[in-house]
Design a protein around this motif. Structure first.
Motif, PDB file in Angstrom:
ATOM      1  N   LEU A 155       0.839  -1.205   0.000  1.00 47.38           N
ATOM      2  CA  LEU A 155       0.000   0.000   0.000  1.00 47.38           C
ATOM      3  C   LEU A 155       0.877   1.260   0.000  1.00 47.38           C
ATOM      4  O   LEU A 155       0.604   2.227  -0.719  1.00 47.38           O
ATOM      5  CB  LEU A 155      -0.897  -0.030   1.245  1.00 47.38           C
ATOM      6  CG  LEU A 155      -1.857   1.142   1.423  1.00 47.38           C
ATOM      7  CD1 LEU A 155      -2.849   1.225   0.265  1.00 47.38           C
ATOM      8  CD2 LEU A 155      -2.615   1.030   2.759  1.00 47.38           C
ATOM      9  N   LEU A 163      -3.769  -0.391  10.121  1.00 50.55           N
ATOM     10  CA  LEU A 163      -4.050  -1.577   9.316  1.00 50.55           C
ATOM     11  C   LEU A 163      -3.895  -2.803  10.209  1.00 50.55           C
ATOM     12  O   LEU A 163      -2.782  -3.260  10.479  1.00 50.55           O
ATOM     13  CB  LEU A 163      -3.044  -1.613   8.149  1.00 50.55           C
ATOM     14  CG  LEU A 163      -3.304  -2.497   6.959  1.00 50.55           C
ATOM     15  CD1 LEU A 163      -4.688  -2.245   6.370  1.00 50.55           C
ATOM     16  CD2 LEU A 163      -2.250  -2.255   5.892  1.00 50.55           C
ATOM     17  N   GLU A 197      -9.219  -4.456   9.211  1.00 52.41           N
ATOM     18  CA  GLU A 197      -9.041  -3.560   8.063  1.00 52.41           C
ATOM     19  C   GLU A 197      -8.562  -4.349   6.849  1.00 52.41           C
ATOM     20  O   GLU A 197      -8.995  -4.115   5.718  1.00 52.41           O
ATOM     21  CB  GLU A 197      -8.033  -2.442   8.376  1.00 52.41           C
ATOM     22  CG  GLU A 197      -8.566  -1.362   9.312  1.00 52.41           C
ATOM     23  CD  GLU A 197      -8.462  -1.735  10.779  1.00 52.41           C
ATOM     24  OE1 GLU A 197      -7.856  -2.807  11.075  1.00 52.41           O
ATOM     25  OE2 GLU A 197      -8.978  -0.993  11.630  1.00 52.41           O
ATOM     26  N   ARG A 218     -10.214  -4.518   3.208  1.00 49.54           N
ATOM     27  CA  ARG A 218      -9.393  -3.694   2.301  1.00 49.54           C
ATOM     28  C   ARG A 218      -9.612  -2.201   2.544  1.00 49.54           C
ATOM     29  O   ARG A 218      -9.822  -1.405   1.632  1.00 49.54           O
ATOM     30  CB  ARG A 218      -9.669  -4.054   0.835  1.00 49.54           C
ATOM     31  CG  ARG A 218      -9.370  -5.520   0.522  1.00 49.54           C
ATOM     32  CD  ARG A 218      -9.643  -5.881  -0.924  1.00 49.54           C
ATOM     33  NE  ARG A 218      -8.706  -5.262  -1.854  1.00 49.54           N
ATOM     34  CZ  ARG A 218      -7.483  -5.738  -2.128  1.00 49.54           C
ATOM     35  NH1 ARG A 218      -7.035  -6.823  -1.497  1.00 49.54           N
ATOM     36  NH2 ARG A 218      -6.707  -5.136  -2.984  1.00 49.54           N
ATOM     37  N   VAL A 240      -8.251   1.171   5.488  1.00 48.92           N
ATOM     38  CA  VAL A 240      -7.397   1.543   6.629  1.00 48.92           C
ATOM     39  C   VAL A 240      -8.210   2.445   7.540  1.00 48.92           C
ATOM     40  O   VAL A 240      -9.112   3.158   7.083  1.00 48.92           O
ATOM     41  CB  VAL A 240      -6.107   2.295   6.214  1.00 48.92           C
ATOM     42  CG1 VAL A 240      -5.197   1.420   5.390  1.00 48.92           C
ATOM     43  CG2 VAL A 240      -6.419   3.588   5.502  1.00 48.92           C
ATOM     44  N   CYS A 281      -8.197   5.724   9.325  1.00 49.16           N
ATOM     45  CA  CYS A 281      -7.427   6.950   9.122  1.00 49.16           C
ATOM     46  C   CYS A 281      -7.723   7.899  10.279  1.00 49.16           C
ATOM     47  O   CYS A 281      -8.798   8.478  10.370  1.00 49.16           O
ATOM     48  CB  CYS A 281      -7.828   7.559   7.782  1.00 49.16           C
ATOM     49  SG  CYS A 281      -6.810   8.947   7.328  1.00 49.16           S
ATOM     50  N   TRP A 323      -8.685   1.233   0.461  1.00 44.98           N
ATOM     51  CA  TRP A 323      -7.308   1.383  -0.041  1.00 44.98           C
ATOM     52  C   TRP A 323      -7.285   2.202  -1.325  1.00 44.98           C
ATOM     53  O   TRP A 323      -6.453   3.074  -1.506  1.00 44.98           O
ATOM     54  CB  TRP A 323      -6.678   0.008  -0.301  1.00 44.98           C
ATOM     55  CG  TRP A 323      -6.420  -0.780   0.963  1.00 44.98           C
ATOM     56  CD1 TRP A 323      -6.556  -0.328   2.227  1.00 44.98           C
ATOM     57  CD2 TRP A 323      -5.997  -2.133   1.038  1.00 44.98           C
ATOM     58  NE1 TRP A 323      -6.249  -1.314   3.129  1.00 44.98           N
ATOM     59  CE2 TRP A 323      -5.894  -2.462   2.414  1.00 44.98           C
ATOM     60  CE3 TRP A 323      -5.699  -3.130   0.106  1.00 44.98           C
ATOM     61  CZ2 TRP A 323      -5.504  -3.701   2.879  1.00 44.98           C
ATOM     62  CZ3 TRP A 323      -5.305  -4.373   0.552  1.00 44.98           C
ATOM     63  CH2 TRP A 323      -5.206  -4.653   1.944  1.00 44.98           C
ATOM     64  N   ASP A 324      -8.217   1.890  -2.223  1.00 46.48           N
ATOM     65  CA  ASP A 324      -8.220   2.562  -3.527  1.00 46.48           C
ATOM     66  C   ASP A 324      -8.546   4.049  -3.427  1.00 46.48           C
ATOM     67  O   ASP A 324      -8.231   4.814  -4.334  1.00 46.48           O
ATOM     68  CB  ASP A 324      -9.266   1.910  -4.463  1.00 46.48           C
ATOM     69  CG  ASP A 324      -8.808   0.527  -4.882  1.00 46.48           C
ATOM     70  OD1 ASP A 324      -7.593   0.251  -4.715  1.00 46.48           O
ATOM     71  OD2 ASP A 324      -9.648  -0.268  -5.347  1.00 46.48           O
ATOM     72  N   LEU A 333      -7.626   5.984  -0.846  1.00 42.94           N
ATOM     73  CA  LEU A 333      -6.732   6.650   0.100  1.00 42.94           C
ATOM     74  C   LEU A 333      -5.909   7.767  -0.554  1.00 42.94           C
ATOM     75  O   LEU A 333      -5.695   8.828   0.033  1.00 42.94           O
ATOM     76  CB  LEU A 333      -5.809   5.600   0.740  1.00 42.94           C
ATOM     77  CG  LEU A 333      -5.122   5.968   2.047  1.00 42.94           C
ATOM     78  CD1 LEU A 333      -6.093   6.508   3.081  1.00 42.94           C
ATOM     79  CD2 LEU A 333      -4.386   4.745   2.588  1.00 42.94           C
TER      80      LEU A 333
END
Ligand code: ATP
Ligand code: MG
Length: 438
Positions: free
Chosen positions: A349, A389, A393, A397, A399, A401, A415-416, A418
């Motif tokens: 990541l 993570l 999480e 998939r 995190v 934050c 993830w995508d 972020l």
């Protein structure tokens, strides 16, 4: 620790707490020089001893007492450079950079070596930033050099803490006449001079003017003045420089006793001095050396330059409390991962985020640790977000934050998504810590 496993006296490590200040100074100066059309030159630290003996001159403190000189395996006498001008002139000659009257405006930075008594502001390895200009004979370039140092002080915030001292050493003939008059005068008072000055009477009499010893100073009060021996051309040059400094709004004091320690100067000499650093108060010094290139066997080539001591400038910044608070930008994010699988995912990541967001300052926890200890590290790093993570999480998939600089809620981000989420904080290269949400 045994002595030989310690740093050599007077040669300092510059630790991570200090390097940002150094970089700040160096970058500020490099940018300033570039804006005036100066180009960097990088020079060797070792040169043949003869270069300095001839360039700086026998009878100077630097050559007689301060050089680190040794024989190499080929029995050549080499010297760690005590200053930058001689090497720069050598390089300019060797590569024909000033041939045919070509103007060169050069700068360099790096370590210099002098065997001196280490004390605050005086070291055996120290660092200079220097500037040398070739083939410009007039006072306009002398004024430009002084003007750009004045601008540096302004940018650093020194204000009234540094002052400019100025003198003209005249032509070699004028100086020789003056030297003779000075020696004649001092010989009449030789028993009132300190021992060093008595010795200098034969080796380097102009240097006596520099003496800090009170009895010698008293004798010097009545001594002939170099100003009265100036040749007409040097006087015109000096007047031209002063007129320009006035036009530029740069204040100065003419110091008739300013002679500088190195032999190669003629006409303009100057020093920037501060009272805030004790005895080591000169932060920048320079002057004109029109005879040096021909002394090295080149065609007569006007030269003028200066060097400033970085350690002294760092000390002055600290003394005046002018070190900017945010020299090192904090990370945007710090990834905390728990368990082998999450650590692997974090590694991937992190790379994808760095690809997506050039300029992203991202730290990834190394060495494992509990949630509490990783979170503490994230906070201590100054990061804006902790990216968490763990097993949950990983499965989803996402995190977690967690904003660390305000009390915003922790959010779950895919993830995508972020990269897009962090992008506003990374928007400008010099964003420091001031991220913005659109
Ligand atoms: P000083 O009178 O302090 O010995 P200098 O005339 O020998 O200085 P220069 O040869 O003109 O110094 O060097 C230019 C600048 O480099 C100085 O003004 C000073 O800021 C710095 N400098 C010189 N020697 C040292 C040293 N041993 N340690 C730290 N800085 C130095
Ligand atoms: Mg010195």
């Amino acid at each position: 620790m045994s002595k030989t496993l310690q740093a050599i006296r007077g040669m300092n490590d510059i630790l991570p707490g200090q390097t940002p200040i150094w970089r700040y100074l160096e970058n500020t100066f490099a940018q300033l020089l570039s804006s005036y059309g100066y180009h960097e030159i990088r020079l060797p630290i070792l040169e043949f001893t003869e270069l300095f003996a001839r360039g700086i001159g026998e009878g100077t403190d630097v050559v007689d007492k301060e050089m680190y000189t040794f024989r190499d395996r080929n029995d050549e006498s080499l010297t760690l450079r005590p200053e930058g001008t001689a090497g720069c002139v050598r390089a300019v000659l060797e590569h024909g950079l000033a041939g045919g009257g070509q103007v060169q405006k050069l700068w360099y930075a790096g370590p210099m070596f002098r065997y001196e008594k280490p004390q605050k502001g005086r070291y055996r390895q120290f660092h200079q930033i220097g500037v040398e200009v070739f083939n410009l004979p007039g006072p306009d370039i002398d004024a430009e050099l002084i003007g750009l140092t004045a601008r540096l002080w302004k940018q650093l915030g020194f204000g009234e803490s540094v002052r400019l001292e100025l003198n003209s050493l005249g032509s070699p003939e004028a100086r020789a006449n003056y030297r003779a008059a000075l020696v004649a005068y001092l010989e009449r008072h030789v028993d009132q001079l300190d021992e060093d000055s008595q010795r200098r009477l034969t080796t380097n009499p102009l240097r006596i003017l520099d003496s800090k010893v009170a009895t010698t100073q008293a004798v010097l009060a009545q001594a002939p003045l170099l100003q009265d021996y100036l040749d007409d051309e040097s006087r015109v040059h000096f007047d031209g420089l002063r007129a320009r400094l006035d036009a530029m709004g740069i204040a100065y004091v003419v110091n008739p006793k300013l002679v500088r320690g190195l032999d190669y100067y003629g006409r303009t000499v100057f020093e920037w001095v501060t009272d805030r650093l004790g005895a080591q108060g000169t932060v920048c010094a320079g002057g004109r050396y029109d005879g040096l290139v021909s002394q090295f066997g080149g065609k007569p080539t006007p030269g003028v330059g200066f060097a400033m001591g970085i350690e002294r400038l760092v000390l002055l910044l600290e003394t005046l409390q002018l070190v900017p608070a945010t020299l090192e930008a904090s990370p945007h994010a710090f990834i905390c991962a728990f368990g082998d699988a999450a650590e692997l995912a974090a590694a991937g990541l992190a790379e994808r985020l760095r690809d997506a967001l050039p300029g992203l300052r991202l730290l990834v926890n190394a060495g494992g640790g509990s949630f509490k200890s990783q979170f503490k590290k994230a906070d201590k790093s100054g990061a804006r977000f902790a990216l968490i993570l763990g097993g949950d999480e990983l499965g989803a998939r996402v995190v977690g934050c967690k904003p660390l600089r305000d009390d915003g809620e922790q959010q779950s981000i895919a993830w995508d998504a972020l990269g897009d989420y962090l992008a506003p904080w990374v928007a400008s290269v010099d964003d420091k810590n001031e991220g913005r949400h659109e």
